[in-house]
Design an enzyme around this catalytic site. Structure first.
Site, short mmCIF file in Angstrom:
data_model
loop_
_atom_site.label_atom_id
_atom_site.label_comp_id
_atom_site.label_asym_id
_atom_site.label_seq_id
_atom_site.Cartn_x
_atom_site.Cartn_y
_atom_site.Cartn_z
N CYS A 1 0.84 -1.21 0.00
CA CYS A 1 0.00 0.00 0.00
C CYS A 1 0.87 1.25 0.00
O CYS A 1 0.58 2.21 -0.72
CB CYS A 1 -0.92 -0.01 1.21
N CYS B 1 -4.78 -2.27 6.88
CA CYS B 1 -5.46 -1.04 6.49
C CYS B 1 -6.90 -1.24 6.05
O CYS B 1 -7.78 -0.47 6.43
CB CYS B 1 -4.66 -0.33 5.41
#
Length: 364
Positions: free
Chosen positions: A102, A199
């Protein structure tokens, strides 16, 4: 941080670290704009994923600081660049770290590209890391000064082009000072709890989440001699070194020469994909949980080129102390065996406080 005044776009997550980062930059006289990144849309509800609450917090911070904030949706990019890889790795029996991908693909690529289109000179995040620019112009990634919060491990895939445009305002501060500044400046999230979990999963039960996306076939849990101890629900749901959730806590193994005592807990030591078996051993110190060396692939180096073979230090998981080792091509040999080295996780190399980069662990 005594740089000329710049236009800086800050990734405001709703947390205190990014809030203080933005406030510091504004107080230094920079032109600051906040961006809130929405990276996940599927089943985004307030019970587990708090993006709506986080955006309200980020917007409140922006109002107090006196900066504009923009809400940007990167969910499509996230699904294509991060989540698809995450699922493929789990389906292959490995244990990936999506937060690393990410950072490389979303926070420091999609977000950076968006910020540059807005005319930004640089972006800033609330990561606990530091950047140093050498006289040659090369950027180095350094550990955050707070050893308990250092996040350089998660940033090791950044390139020179990305790193040259990034500021880490809280990297020089301990977390306690960040909290103190947030309170002193009246930031509305000064006491907000730090986020945990992956996340896009948030705090929801991990197995429940994976169950929606992965094919899974139950199989046998066996000891190192092949004796059946129980059943697993699918190899994708387990990771090496795992102790909880095996369902065999009351099983004892006597007379094992290399294992622990009969009351020692069981740990996952191997995923036998060919036979769909989960191999477990008894005792934290069992030899099958110790790896003297590993190989890695898909390497990414901060400088743009691989470091020379020789002595260095490495982490095979976050919050691990640096382990002395020797680099030889794609192989790391450790001075002391490392516990539960897990394929799919990252081996990150260091030279003192300098993060060199790293690769994806292939085997212990």
């Amino acid at each position: 941080m005594n740089s000329p005044k710049q236009r800086i776009v800050v990734g405001l997550s709703g947390g205190v670290d990014s809030a203080v980062s933005a406030a510091l930059l504004k107080r230094q006289g920079h032109e600051v704009l906040g961006i809130f990144m929405k990276n996940w849309e599927d089943d985004d509800d307030s019970e587990y994923c708090s993006s709506n609450v986080d955006f309200v917090d980020a917007a409140s911070v922006a109002e107090v600081i006196g900066i504009e904030i923009e809400h940007v949706n990167f969910a499509a990019e996230y699904k294509d660049r991060v989540f698809a890889s995450f699922l493929a790795e789990y389906q292959a029996g490995r244990t990936p770290n999506p937060d690393i991908l990410c950072n490389a693909e979303i926070k420091f690529k999609a977000f950076l590209d968006h910020a540059l289109r807005l005319g930004a000179d640089a972006i800033a995040t609330g990561h606990y890391a530091r950047r140093r620019v050498l006289s040659s112009g090369e950027s180095q990634l350094l550990k955050g000064l707070d050893p308990l919060k250092d996040q350089s491990y998660f940033l090791h895939r950044l390139t020179q082009a990305q790193l040259s445009k990034v500021l880490f305002p809280v990297g020089e501060l301990p977390k306690t000072e960040v909290r103190r500044l947030a309170l002193e400046w009246g930031l509305p999230n000064a006491r907000k709890k730090d986020s945990t979990g992956i996340c896009f999963i948030g705090e929801r039960p991990f197995r429940e989440f994976l169950n929606r996306y992965l094919n899974h076939e139950p199989g046998d849990i066996v000891d190192e001699r092949g004796r059946k101890l129980g059943r697993h629900v699918g190899l994708s749901f387990y990771t090496l070194g795992q102790r909880q959730g095996l369902g065999i806590g009351g099983v004892k193994e006597k007379g094992t020469p290399r294992g622990g005592g009969e009351h020692e807990p069981w740990f996952v030591a191997e995923k036998d994909l060919a036979r769909n078996r989960l191999v477990v051993v008894q005792g934290h110190g069992h030899p099958k949980l110790q790896s003297p060396a590993l190989r890695f692939a898909d390497a990414s180096w901060i400088s743009g080129h691989a470091p020379a073979d020789g002595r260095c230090a490495a982490k095979t998981r976050y919050r691990q102390s640096d382990a002395a080792c020797t680099l030889s091509g794609d192989r790391l040999s450790f001075d002391e065996p490392q516990w539960a080295v897990t394929p799919g996780q990252s081996a990150v190399l260091y030279d003192g406080e300098v993060c060199l980069g790293g690769g994806v662990i292939q085997a212990g």
